[in-house]
Design a protein around this motif. Structure first.
Motif, PDB file in Angstrom:
ATOM      1  N   THR A 322     -44.496  45.379  -4.749  1.00 26.25           N
ATOM      2  CA  THR A 322     -44.697  45.991  -6.057  1.00 26.25           C
ATOM      3  C   THR A 322     -45.336  45.017  -7.051  1.00 26.25           C
ATOM      4  OG1 THR A 322     -42.387  45.453  -6.565  1.00 26.25           O
ATOM      5  CG2 THR A 322     -42.850  47.697  -5.877  1.00 26.25           C
ATOM      6  N   ALA A 323     -45.865  43.913  -6.553  1.00 26.35           N
ATOM      7  CA  ALA A 323     -46.516  42.939  -7.437  1.00 26.35           C
ATOM      8  C   ALA A 323     -47.691  43.572  -8.171  1.00 26.35           C
ATOM      9  CB  ALA A 323     -46.974  41.714  -6.650  1.00 26.35           C
ATOM     10  N   SER A 324     -48.322  44.565  -7.548  1.00 21.17           N
ATOM     11  CA  SER A 324     -49.329  45.330  -8.281  1.00 21.17           C
ATOM     12  C   SER A 324     -49.214  46.794  -7.879  1.00 21.17           C
ATOM     13  CB  SER A 324     -50.750  44.811  -7.997  1.00 21.17           C
ATOM     14  OG  SER A 324     -51.193  45.242  -6.721  1.00 21.17           O
ATOM     15  N   ARG A 325     -49.672  47.657  -8.749  1.00 20.66           N
ATOM     16  CA  ARG A 325     -49.639  49.088  -8.453  1.00 20.66           C
ATOM     17  C   ARG A 325     -50.490  49.407  -7.241  1.00 20.66           C
ATOM     18  NH1 ARG A 325     -50.247  52.177 -14.236  1.00 20.66           N
ATOM     19  NH2 ARG A 325     -50.426  54.126 -13.098  1.00 20.66           N
ATOM     20  N   GLU A 326     -51.637  48.728  -7.129  1.00 20.02           N
ATOM     21  CA  GLU A 326     -52.555  49.001  -6.024  1.00 20.02           C
ATOM     22  C   GLU A 326     -51.894  48.680  -4.687  1.00 20.02           C
ATOM     23  OE1 GLU A 326     -53.274  47.156  -8.690  1.00 20.02           O
ATOM     24  OE2 GLU A 326     -54.650  48.514  -9.726  1.00 20.02           O
ATOM     25  N   LEU A 327     -51.211  47.534  -4.658  1.00 21.02           N
ATOM     26  CA  LEU A 327     -50.559  47.119  -3.414  1.00 21.02           C
ATOM     27  C   LEU A 327     -49.447  48.107  -3.044  1.00 21.02           C
ATOM     28  CD1 LEU A 327     -50.367  44.947  -1.208  1.00 21.02           C
ATOM     29  CD2 LEU A 327     -48.761  43.702  -2.660  1.00 21.02           C
ATOM     30  N   LEU A 344     -42.019  48.218   9.666  1.00 18.49           N
ATOM     31  CA  LEU A 344     -43.205  47.748  10.391  1.00 18.49           C
ATOM     32  C   LEU A 344     -44.420  47.777   9.460  1.00 18.49           C
ATOM     33  CD1 LEU A 344     -44.396  47.025  13.290  1.00 18.49           C
ATOM     34  CD2 LEU A 344     -45.064  49.437  13.402  1.00 18.49           C
ATOM     35  N   ALA A 345     -44.548  48.858   8.694  1.00 18.36           N
ATOM     36  CA  ALA A 345     -45.646  48.976   7.741  1.00 18.36           C
ATOM     37  C   ALA A 345     -45.594  47.836   6.718  1.00 18.36           C
ATOM     38  CB  ALA A 345     -45.596  50.330   7.042  1.00 18.36           C
ATOM     39  N   ALA A 346     -44.393  47.531   6.226  1.00 18.12           N
ATOM     40  CA  ALA A 346     -44.250  46.443   5.246  1.00 18.12           C
ATOM     41  C   ALA A 346     -44.661  45.114   5.864  1.00 18.12           C
ATOM     42  CB  ALA A 346     -42.803  46.373   4.745  1.00 18.12           C
ATOM     43  N   ASN A 347     -44.217  44.871   7.081  1.00 19.15           N
ATOM     44  CA  ASN A 347     -44.562  43.595   7.741  1.00 19.15           C
ATOM     45  C   ASN A 347     -46.069  43.428   7.865  1.00 19.15           C
ATOM     46  OD1 ASN A 347     -41.858  43.191   8.008  1.00 19.15           O
ATOM     47  ND2 ASN A 347     -41.772  43.648  10.205  1.00 19.15           N
ATOM     48  N   TRP A 348     -46.742  44.511   8.229  1.00 19.42           N
ATOM     49  CA  TRP A 348     -48.195  44.390   8.413  1.00 19.42           C
ATOM     50  C   TRP A 348     -48.935  44.232   7.093  1.00 19.42           C
ATOM     51  CZ3 TRP A 348     -51.548  43.818  12.459  1.00 19.42           C
ATOM     52  CH2 TRP A 348     -50.945  43.736  13.726  1.00 19.42           C
ATOM     53  N   VAL A 349     -48.487  44.957   6.065  1.00 22.89           N
ATOM     54  CA  VAL A 349     -49.167  44.840   4.766  1.00 22.89           C
ATOM     55  C   VAL A 349     -48.949  43.437   4.188  1.00 22.89           C
ATOM     56  CG1 VAL A 349     -49.227  45.691   2.386  1.00 22.89           C
ATOM     57  CG2 VAL A 349     -49.070  47.312   4.284  1.00 22.89           C
ATOM     58  N   MET A 350     -47.700  42.950   4.297  1.00 23.29           N
ATOM     59  CA  MET A 350     -47.393  41.629   3.728  1.00 23.29           C
ATOM     60  C   MET A 350     -47.893  40.500   4.623  1.00 23.29           C
ATOM     61  SD  MET A 350     -43.525  42.529   2.439  1.00 23.29           S
ATOM     62  CE  MET A 350     -42.950  41.039   3.124  1.00 23.29           C
ATOM     63  N   GLY A 351     -48.026  40.766   5.903  1.00 31.68           N
ATOM     64  CA  GLY A 351     -48.403  39.726   6.863  1.00 31.68           C
ATOM     65  C   GLY A 351     -49.895  39.695   7.131  1.00 31.68           C
ATOM     66  N   ASP A 352     -50.288  40.278   8.257  1.00 31.96           N
ATOM     67  CA  ASP A 352     -51.682  40.164   8.710  1.00 31.96           C
ATOM     68  C   ASP A 352     -52.696  40.642   7.674  1.00 31.96           C
ATOM     69  OD1 ASP A 352     -49.847  40.352  11.067  1.00 31.96           O
ATOM     70  OD2 ASP A 352     -51.713  39.806  12.092  1.00 31.96           O
ATOM     71  N   LEU A 353     -52.397  41.776   7.036  1.00 26.11           N
ATOM     72  CA  LEU A 353     -53.371  42.308   6.073  1.00 26.11           C
ATOM     73  C   LEU A 353     -53.522  41.370   4.871  1.00 26.11           C
ATOM     74  CD1 LEU A 353     -55.287  44.541   5.105  1.00 26.11           C
ATOM     75  CD2 LEU A 353     -53.341  45.548   3.920  1.00 26.11           C
ATOM     76  N   SER A 354     -52.396  40.946   4.287  1.00 21.31           N
ATOM     77  CA  SER A 354     -52.485  40.067   3.112  1.00 21.31           C
ATOM     78  C   SER A 354     -53.174  38.760   3.464  1.00 21.31           C
ATOM     79  CB  SER A 354     -51.098  39.776   2.552  1.00 21.31           C
ATOM     80  OG  SER A 354     -50.572  40.946   1.969  1.00 21.31           O
ATOM     81  N   GLY A 361     -60.536  36.142  -0.155  1.00 20.94           N
ATOM     82  CA  GLY A 361     -60.433  36.295  -1.605  1.00 20.94           C
ATOM     83  C   GLY A 361     -60.641  37.731  -2.055  1.00 20.94           C
ATOM     84  N   LEU A 362     -60.215  38.692  -1.238  1.00 23.12           N
ATOM     85  CA  LEU A 362     -60.414  40.105  -1.577  1.00 23.12           C
ATOM     86  C   LEU A 362     -59.139  40.719  -2.148  1.00 23.12           C
ATOM     87  CD1 LEU A 362     -62.332  41.384   1.582  1.00 23.12           C
ATOM     88  CD2 LEU A 362     -63.271  41.043  -0.707  1.00 23.12           C
ATOM     89  N   ASP A 363     -59.318  41.739  -2.976  1.00 25.29           N
ATOM     90  CA  ASP A 363     -58.189  42.521  -3.478  1.00 25.29           C
ATOM     91  C   ASP A 363     -57.916  43.670  -2.524  1.00 25.29           C
ATOM     92  OD1 ASP A 363     -57.623  41.153  -5.743  1.00 25.29           O
ATOM     93  OD2 ASP A 363     -59.044  42.281  -6.990  1.00 25.29           O
ATOM     94  N   ILE A 364     -56.720  44.178  -2.613  1.00 26.06           N
ATOM     95  CA  ILE A 364     -56.345  45.325  -1.775  1.00 26.06           C
ATOM     96  C   ILE A 364     -57.256  46.504  -2.099  1.00 26.06           C
ATOM     97  CG2 ILE A 364     -54.584  46.287  -3.343  1.00 26.06           C
ATOM     98  CD1 ILE A 364     -53.715  45.963   0.232  1.00 26.06           C
ATOM     99  N   GLY A 365     -57.697  46.557  -3.347  1.00 24.09           N
ATOM    100  CA  GLY A 365     -58.528  47.678  -3.782  1.00 24.09           C
ATOM    101  C   GLY A 365     -59.969  47.602  -3.302  1.00 24.09           C
ATOM    102  N   ALA A 366     -60.341  46.492  -2.626  1.00 20.24           N
ATOM    103  CA  ALA A 366     -61.737  46.323  -2.219  1.00 20.24           C
ATOM    104  C   ALA A 366     -62.132  47.307  -1.123  1.00 20.24           C
ATOM    105  CB  ALA A 366     -61.972  44.886  -1.751  1.00 20.24           C
ATOM    106  N   GLY A 367     -61.152  47.963  -0.496  1.00 24.50           N
ATOM    107  CA  GLY A 367     -61.474  48.997   0.478  1.00 24.50           C
ATOM    108  C   GLY A 367     -61.867  48.462   1.841  1.00 24.50           C
TER     109      GLY A 367
END
Ligand code: ADP
Ligand code: MG
Length: 479
Positions: A322-327, A344-354, A361-367
């Motif tokens: 919840t550090a950002s609305r986009e995330l 599992l979804a949380a692990n992947w978003v916080m892990g490999d994806l982040s 240097g990309l934002d989650i919103g970069a698509g």
């Protein structure tokens, strides 16, 4: 260092994301050619009159409501008088005795997971000054007045922060909050969000505040942490060697990693605050305050609590996501698409994806990796088409190519082997190739079980279904 307690209070300046200045119609957009966005009001020409920007007021009230503060029914704009080349009026319009927001609180999470409530003394509206430019101007100083009159919300904390880490956690929380509220873009490189750190030390157990130094204008989380750490060490060493801390303003030099004195209290200005005669007191009625409060979005703490309740996430994960609305939105899109495995979804978003985003240097919103695409990969883990380990390889290929998980799995032949007979054949081959280890295992060296798992995985290119493999090995190894 033990025996001392650190005391920190932060004054955060958030530039409000209005389209025009706080007292004039000039644009407040960042990055225009110098002195093209300062109008007569911003320049303080004689005879001009300031007109308060209603949107800046709405944003301040939004913030005050979000932190549970008191919204002043009446607040007053005051002139803070001082001379500086980037302040052509000779005074800054600010709020002094009666700020628009007072007595709020912000919760931060400490390293041990506990929550600490930090008091916000006040948040007031004021105008930013212009900027002095030195780069590329040998021998002279340039003055760019575009920033003059940009609306600021100055958020002042109680001296309740007890370490550089706590100060950073607090600053990050305020940063998150102003972006949730869409009142500040939070761009620290452009100076939209910056802070002055007030630092003092006192003997542990003392309830009297020590003399503070104020470190001005720090515009990165890392610098805030470093500047405070340096300053704390400096003050303790000074006192322990018989000296005394003087109240002064200091500057942090990121290149040298140290703070140095800018001006002492004796040289400090007496600002001679008085109510600005050009501006009426700002009066807000209940209806207005309620209407602004009714438009708040779901705030970070509430969102984190909901993620814990709705998806069964650990509080730590919910805090990160919840550090950002986009995330948070991204996470929820993935979690909805893979409903059986929210963790599992949380692990992947916080892990490999982040990690992949950070690396570039990309934002989650970069698509770069839409939520549906990551969900497609997780779906293949859940239905056991691939193992979690192979999934990392698939993710890398998806990241590089932009392909879907299914295409990558197909093209690279990474589908998990779930055919028991095929796994058995691989096990038999490995047993035949490693008679010595097999004999040792059978003689009681149980630890070698892992060796056989590894060998069969290697033989199948990592594709054997791990659960099946375990099962079959347990059957076959004892002979
Ligand atoms: P000023 O307006 O002169 O800067 P304030 O009293 O408004 O002073 O305080 C500004 C900030 O300094 C606040 O965030 C406050 O918590 C913090 N502060 C005040 N005294 C101390 C101290 N002794 N040590 C650390 N921080 C302090
Ligand atoms: Mg101050």
């Amino acid at each position: 260092m033990s025996g001392w307690e650190t005391v920190i209070g932060l004054e955060i300046h958030a530039q409000l994301a209005t389209r025009s200045k706080i007292f004039s119609g000039a644009s407040s957009a960042y990055g225009a050619a110098p002195n093209t966005q300062a109008c007569l009001v911003d320049l303080g020409y004689p005879g001009v009159l300031p007109v308060l920007n209603a949107e800046a007021v709405r944003m301040a009230v939004r913030f005050g409501t979000a932190i549970g503060a008191r919204i002043a029914r009446q607040s007053v704009f005051a002139r803070k008088n001082y001379f500086y080349p980037d302040l052509p009026k000779g005074y800054q319009i600010s709020q002094y005795e009666l700020p628009i927001v007072a007595h709020g609180a912000i919760d931060i999470v400490l390293d041990d997971g506990s929550v600490k409530r930090v008091g916000v003394t006040r948040a007031h509206l004021e105008e930013d000054a212009g900027k002095s430019l030195h780069e590329g101007l040998p021998g002279v100083t340039g003055i760019d007045l575009n920033r003059a009159g940009t609306p600021l919300l100055e958020i002042v904390s109680e001296p309740q922060l007890r370490s550089a880490k706590e100060a950073v956690a607090y600053m990050k929380k305020v940063h998150t909050l102003v972006r949730y509220l869409e009142i500040c873009d939070g761009n620290m490189q452009e100076g939209s969000f910056r802070c002055d750190a007030n630092v003092s030390v006192r003997p542990k157990g003392s309830d009297k505040l020590g003399t503070r130094a104020e470190i001005k204008n720090v515009n990165s989380f890392r610098f805030v942490e470093k500047a405070i750490q340096y300053e704390v060490t400096r003050q303790i060493e000074l006192i322990e060697s018989g000296g005394t801390v003087v109240q002064e303003t200091r500057l942090y030099d990121p290149d040298k990693g140290e703070t140095r004195s800018m001006r002492s209290k004796e040289e400090a200005n007496d600002y001679r605050y008085f109510p600005d005669p050009d501006l009426l007191p700002l009066t807000l009625d209940e209806e207005y305050i309620e209407a602004v409060g009714a438009q708040l979005p779901e705030l970070p703490d509430a969102k984190a609590a909901r993620l814990v309740a709705q998806y069964g996430l650990p509080a730590y994960d919910a805090g990160v996501l919840t550090a950002s609305r986009e995330l948070a939105d991204y996470y929820e899109a993935v979690a909805r698409a893979v409903p059986s495995q929210p963790k599992l979804a949380a692990n992947w978003v916080m892990g490999d994806l982040s990690a992949a985003l950070n690396k570039e240097g990309l934002d989650i919103g970069a698509g770069r990796m839409p939520a549906e695409r990551l969900a497609g990969l997780l779906t293949r883990i859940v239905d056991e088409t691939i193992s979690g380990k192979i999934a990392k390889e698939v993710f890398e290929a998806m990241w590089a190519s932009g392909d879907s998980a299914d295409r990558v799995i197909e093209a690279k032949g990474l589908k998990q082997i779930t055919d028991g007979a095929a796994i058995e054949r691989a096990i038999e081959e490995v047993m035949a190739k490693n008679p010595a280890q097999l004999a040792e295992y059978r003689a009681g060296k149980d630890k070698l079980f892992g060796f056989f798992v590894g060998q069969v995985m290697k033989a199948t290119g990592g594709k054997a279904n791990p659960a099946q493999l375990n099962e079959l090995l347990k059957k076959k190894l004892p002979g």
